[in-house]
Design a protein around this motif. Structure first.
Motif, short mmCIF file in Angstrom:
data_model
loop_
_atom_site.label_atom_id
_atom_site.label_comp_id
_atom_site.label_asym_id
_atom_site.label_seq_id
_atom_site.Cartn_x
_atom_site.Cartn_y
_atom_site.Cartn_z
N GLU A 61 0.83 -1.21 0.00
CA GLU A 61 0.00 0.00 0.00
C GLU A 61 0.87 1.26 0.00
N ARG A 62 1.96 1.23 0.76
CA ARG A 62 2.88 2.37 0.80
C ARG A 62 3.47 2.60 -0.59
N ALA A 63 3.88 1.52 -1.24
CA ALA A 63 4.45 1.65 -2.58
C ALA A 63 3.44 2.24 -3.56
N GLU A 64 2.20 1.78 -3.48
CA GLU A 64 1.16 2.31 -4.36
C GLU A 64 0.88 3.78 -4.08
N SER A 65 0.87 4.15 -2.81
CA SER A 65 0.64 5.56 -2.45
C SER A 65 1.78 6.43 -2.96
N LEU A 66 3.00 5.93 -2.86
CA LEU A 66 4.14 6.69 -3.38
C LEU A 66 4.03 6.87 -4.89
N ARG A 67 3.65 5.79 -5.59
CA ARG A 67 3.46 5.89 -7.06
C ARG A 67 2.39 6.93 -7.38
N ALA A 68 1.28 6.87 -6.63
CA ALA A 68 0.18 7.80 -6.87
C ALA A 68 0.61 9.25 -6.64
N ALA A 69 1.56 9.46 -5.73
CA ALA A 69 2.04 10.80 -5.43
C ALA A 69 3.18 11.22 -6.37
N GLY A 70 3.59 10.31 -7.28
CA GLY A 70 4.64 10.65 -8.24
C GLY A 70 6.06 10.34 -7.78
N PHE A 71 6.18 9.48 -6.78
CA PHE A 71 7.51 9.11 -6.27
C PHE A 71 7.77 7.64 -6.59
N SER A 72 9.05 7.27 -6.56
CA SER A 72 9.38 5.87 -6.80
C SER A 72 8.92 5.04 -5.59
N PRO A 73 8.50 3.80 -5.84
CA PRO A 73 7.94 2.97 -4.77
C PRO A 73 9.00 2.22 -3.96
N ASP A 74 10.00 2.94 -3.48
CA ASP A 74 11.09 2.31 -2.74
C ASP A 74 11.55 3.25 -1.64
N ALA A 75 12.64 2.89 -0.97
CA ALA A 75 13.14 3.70 0.14
C ALA A 75 13.54 5.10 -0.34
N ALA A 76 14.14 5.19 -1.53
CA ALA A 76 14.52 6.50 -2.05
C ALA A 76 13.29 7.36 -2.31
N GLY A 77 12.24 6.75 -2.83
CA GLY A 77 11.00 7.48 -3.06
C GLY A 77 10.37 7.94 -1.75
#
Length: 158
Positions: A61-77
């Motif tokens: 879910e965190r990865a998907e939220s990061l993608r939705a916000a325009g960030f990479s879905p990882d620790a760097a994002g």
């Protein structure tokens, strides 16, 4: 505050709780392995899988939220998101989450070593029994009575 910002910040505390529960279960599993409590291990396996699934769900879910916000879905994002939108509490939760993930990996490695120790002891015991059986042409005499590996007398003999 945007929905993604609220979602990410709020879910970090929940994700921390999920990882803490998993670590607690791994600690219980280690104690059961040390005690040799097979029944507890069987019960803990289902709990561990459920808690692992929950923690993994939060990570997805965190990865998907990061993608939705325009960030990479990882620790760097996540670090980039925190720099742009994160509160002090969210940054603290993220740091804690990273430490919990490291702790979970270390706990899982300890459990793996304990399992290997148990398996090794069981293999050694089985080898002793197999050697005894081979040396005695089996662990039973011709009448079907169990015999001691060393003396050849029936185990039930008085």
């Amino acid at each position: 505050m945007s929905p993604v910002k609220n979602e990410l910040a709020g879910r970090l505390a929940e994700e921390n709780a999920a990882w803490t529960a998993l670590i607690d279960t791994l600690a219980e599993e280690a104690r059961a392995l040390i005690r040799g409590d097979a029944e507890a291990l069987a019960a803990l396996n289902a709990v561990k899988l459920e808690r692992l699934h929950a923690a993994g769900g939060f990570a997805r879910e965190r990865a998907e939220s990061l993608r939705a916000a325009g960030f990479s879905p990882d620790a760097a994002g996540m670090a980039a998101w925190l720099a742009a939108h994160g509160s002090a509490a969210a940054r603290t939760d993220w740091s804690r989450l990273q430490a919990l993930e490291d702790e979970a990996r270390a706990s899982n490695a300890r459990v793996g070593k304990l399992i290997e120790m148990r398996l090794s002891a069981n293999r050694q015991a089985l080898n002793v029994l197999m050697h005894a059986a081979a040396g005695q042409n089996g662990l039973y005499d011709p009448s079907g009575q169990a015999i001691a590996a060393r003396g050849g007398a029936p185990l039930a003999a008085a």
